[in-house]
Design a protein around this motif. Structure first.
Motif, PDB file in Angstrom:
ATOM      1  N   LEU A 112       0.819  -1.207   0.000  1.00 15.35           N
ATOM      2  CA  LEU A 112       0.000   0.000   0.000  1.00 15.35           C
ATOM      3  C   LEU A 112       0.854   1.259   0.000  1.00 15.35           C
ATOM      4  CD1 LEU A 112      -2.856   1.219   0.247  1.00 15.35           C
ATOM      5  CD2 LEU A 112      -2.655   0.946   2.718  1.00 15.35           C
ATOM      6  N   VAL A 113       0.499   2.205  -0.859  1.00 16.86           N
ATOM      7  CA  VAL A 113       1.144   3.511  -0.897  1.00 16.86           C
ATOM      8  C   VAL A 113       0.045   4.558  -0.754  1.00 16.86           C
ATOM      9  CG1 VAL A 113       2.590   5.099  -2.226  1.00 16.86           C
ATOM     10  CG2 VAL A 113       3.002   2.631  -2.367  1.00 16.86           C
ATOM     11  N   THR A 114       0.262   5.504   0.135  1.00 23.90           N
ATOM     12  CA  THR A 114      -0.743   6.537   0.407  1.00 23.90           C
ATOM     13  C   THR A 114      -0.577   7.726  -0.538  1.00 23.90           C
ATOM     14  OG1 THR A 114       0.551   7.884   1.956  1.00 23.90           O
ATOM     15  CG2 THR A 114      -0.599   5.953   2.872  1.00 23.90           C
ATOM     16  N   GLU A 115      -1.477   8.660  -0.367  1.00 23.50           N
ATOM     17  CA  GLU A 115      -1.361   9.953  -1.032  1.00 23.50           C
ATOM     18  C   GLU A 115      -0.097  10.651  -0.548  1.00 23.50           C
ATOM     19  OE1 GLU A 115      -4.529  12.584   0.458  1.00 23.50           O
ATOM     20  OE2 GLU A 115      -4.461  11.475   2.345  1.00 23.50           O
ATOM     21  N   LYS A 116       0.388  11.610  -1.310  1.00 36.56           N
ATOM     22  CA  LYS A 116       1.564  12.379  -0.905  1.00 36.56           C
ATOM     23  C   LYS A 116       1.139  13.365   0.177  1.00 36.56           C
ATOM     24  CE  LYS A 116       3.595  14.907  -4.112  1.00 36.56           C
ATOM     25  NZ  LYS A 116       4.496  15.388  -5.182  1.00 36.56           N
ATOM     26  N   ILE A 117       1.905  13.393   1.277  1.00 36.67           N
ATOM     27  CA  ILE A 117       1.560  14.253   2.419  1.00 36.67           C
ATOM     28  C   ILE A 117       2.801  14.974   2.934  1.00 36.67           C
ATOM     29  CG2 ILE A 117      -0.349  12.740   3.143  1.00 36.67           C
ATOM     30  CD1 ILE A 117       1.564  11.849   5.490  1.00 36.67           C
ATOM     31  N   ASN A 118       2.577  15.871   3.884  1.00 39.26           N
ATOM     32  CA  ASN A 118       3.666  16.497   4.644  1.00 39.26           C
ATOM     33  C   ASN A 118       3.851  15.704   5.931  1.00 39.26           C
ATOM     34  OD1 ASN A 118       4.180  18.576   2.825  1.00 39.26           O
ATOM     35  ND2 ASN A 118       2.663  19.914   3.755  1.00 39.26           N
ATOM     36  N   VAL A 119       5.093  15.356   6.221  1.00 35.36           N
ATOM     37  CA  VAL A 119       5.387  14.581   7.423  1.00 35.36           C
ATOM     38  C   VAL A 119       5.949  15.442   8.552  1.00 35.36           C
ATOM     39  CG1 VAL A 119       5.721  12.449   6.107  1.00 35.36           C
ATOM     40  CG2 VAL A 119       7.705  13.902   6.635  1.00 35.36           C
ATOM     41  N   LYS A 120       6.147  16.732   8.268  1.00 36.07           N
ATOM     42  CA  LYS A 120       6.649  17.656   9.288  1.00 36.07           C
ATOM     43  C   LYS A 120       6.134  19.059   8.968  1.00 36.07           C
ATOM     44  CE  LYS A 120      10.928  18.888   6.972  1.00 36.07           C
ATOM     45  NZ  LYS A 120      12.287  19.313   7.192  1.00 36.07           N
ATOM     46  N   GLY A 121       6.343  19.967   9.922  1.00 31.60           N
ATOM     47  CA  GLY A 121       5.997  21.363   9.687  1.00 31.60           C
ATOM     48  C   GLY A 121       4.552  21.718  10.001  1.00 31.60           C
ATOM     49  N   ASP A 122       4.170  22.930   9.612  1.00 33.13           N
ATOM     50  CA  ASP A 122       2.831  23.453   9.922  1.00 33.13           C
ATOM     51  C   ASP A 122       1.714  22.631   9.287  1.00 33.13           C
ATOM     52  OD1 ASP A 122       4.003  25.472  11.383  1.00 33.13           O
ATOM     53  OD2 ASP A 122       3.854  26.960   9.771  1.00 33.13           O
ATOM     54  N   GLN A 123       1.993  22.013   8.161  1.00 34.90           N
ATOM     55  CA  GLN A 123       0.982  21.221   7.449  1.00 34.90           C
ATOM     56  C   GLN A 123       1.156  19.718   7.672  1.00 34.90           C
ATOM     57  OE1 GLN A 123      -1.568  22.823   5.727  1.00 34.90           O
ATOM     58  NE2 GLN A 123      -0.635  24.616   6.680  1.00 34.90           N
ATOM     59  N   GLN A 124       1.802  19.351   8.786  1.00 28.71           N
ATOM     60  CA  GLN A 124       2.049  17.943   9.086  1.00 28.71           C
ATOM     61  C   GLN A 124       0.735  17.168   9.141  1.00 28.71           C
ATOM     62  OE1 GLN A 124       3.485  16.946  13.088  1.00 28.71           O
ATOM     63  NE2 GLN A 124       4.937  15.501  12.182  1.00 28.71           N
ATOM     64  N   HIS A 125       0.702  16.061   8.430  1.00 24.30           N
ATOM     65  CA  HIS A 125      -0.487  15.205   8.386  1.00 24.30           C
ATOM     66  C   HIS A 125      -0.723  14.593   9.773  1.00 24.30           C
ATOM     67  CE1 HIS A 125      -3.075  11.799   7.365  1.00 24.30           C
ATOM     68  NE2 HIS A 125      -3.394  12.499   6.276  1.00 24.30           N
ATOM     69  N   PRO A 126      -1.986  14.386  10.153  1.00 25.52           N
ATOM     70  CA  PRO A 126      -2.287  13.773  11.458  1.00 25.52           C
ATOM     71  C   PRO A 126      -1.596  12.431  11.695  1.00 25.52           C
ATOM     72  CG  PRO A 126      -4.282  14.701  10.518  1.00 25.52           C
ATOM     73  CD  PRO A 126      -3.212  14.824   9.463  1.00 25.52           C
TER      74      PRO A 126
END
Length: 179
Positions: A112-126
């Motif tokens: 499984l590969v997820t959508e592209k997300i932010n892993v750090k910073g202000d927009q860090q994914h939950p």
């Protein structure tokens, strides 16, 4: 006065490794797959989960091969989940279709590969808030240093450990949890 009585009920600890209960279940976090469809993480109850922030143009990209190997060998008790991220050296610039084609064509990726997300910073994914914050996961804080950092979760959704990019997916530090 008995010296032992003076300590009853007054012992405290300064051990930062004391664990607490997670404030949120990993299974309640919402994330989509590369095609934009929701992934129900609760489908992985009873299996360990290995989350890896991945990128197509990174020196660690060949680790896809070992991630696929883990997926094939341990698929009955492990879910490998790749999480594309473009925050480190802009090494995952592709769109969803390009990422999927790259993974399948070059490494035979079927996990499984997820959508592209932010892993750090202000927009860090939950998901990565949960993985990196002790206040949420109940176990440990961490910082995402680069692509291909790995997080392993147990069969009950509890945080187990994390590994920096240099730790290969088939390293015994990871596979010890899979045997």
């Amino acid at each position: 006065m008995n010296p032992l009585k003076a300590f009853v009920g007054t012992i405290t600890t300064t051990d930062n490794n004391v664990t607490q209960k997670a404030t949120q279940s990993i299974y309640d976090i919402e994330i989509n797959n590369l095609q934009g469809q929701p992934i129900d993480l609760s489908n992985f109850k009873g299996k360990k989960i290995l989350f890896v922030n991945v990128a197509s143009k990174c020196g660690f990209t060949p680790q896809y091969r070992e991630l696929q190997k883990l997926h094939e060998i341990y698929q009955n008790n492990l879910a490998v989940i790749g999480v594309p991220c473009n925050q480190f050296g802009r090494q995952e610039p592709g769109k969803s279709e390009e990422i999927q084609e790259f993974c399948e064509r070059n490494y035979g990726v079927s996990f499984l590969v997820t959508e592209k997300i932010n892993v750090k910073g202000d927009q860090q994914h939950p998901l990565y808030k949960w993985l990196t914050k002790k206040a949420i996961n109940g176990k440990q804080n961490s910082t995402i240093k680069w692509n291909f950092q790995k997080y392993i979760i147990d069969e009950n959704g509890e945080f187990l450990d994390y590994y920096y990019s240099i730790t290969k997916p088939t390293n015994s530090r990871i596979t010890q949890y899979l045997k």
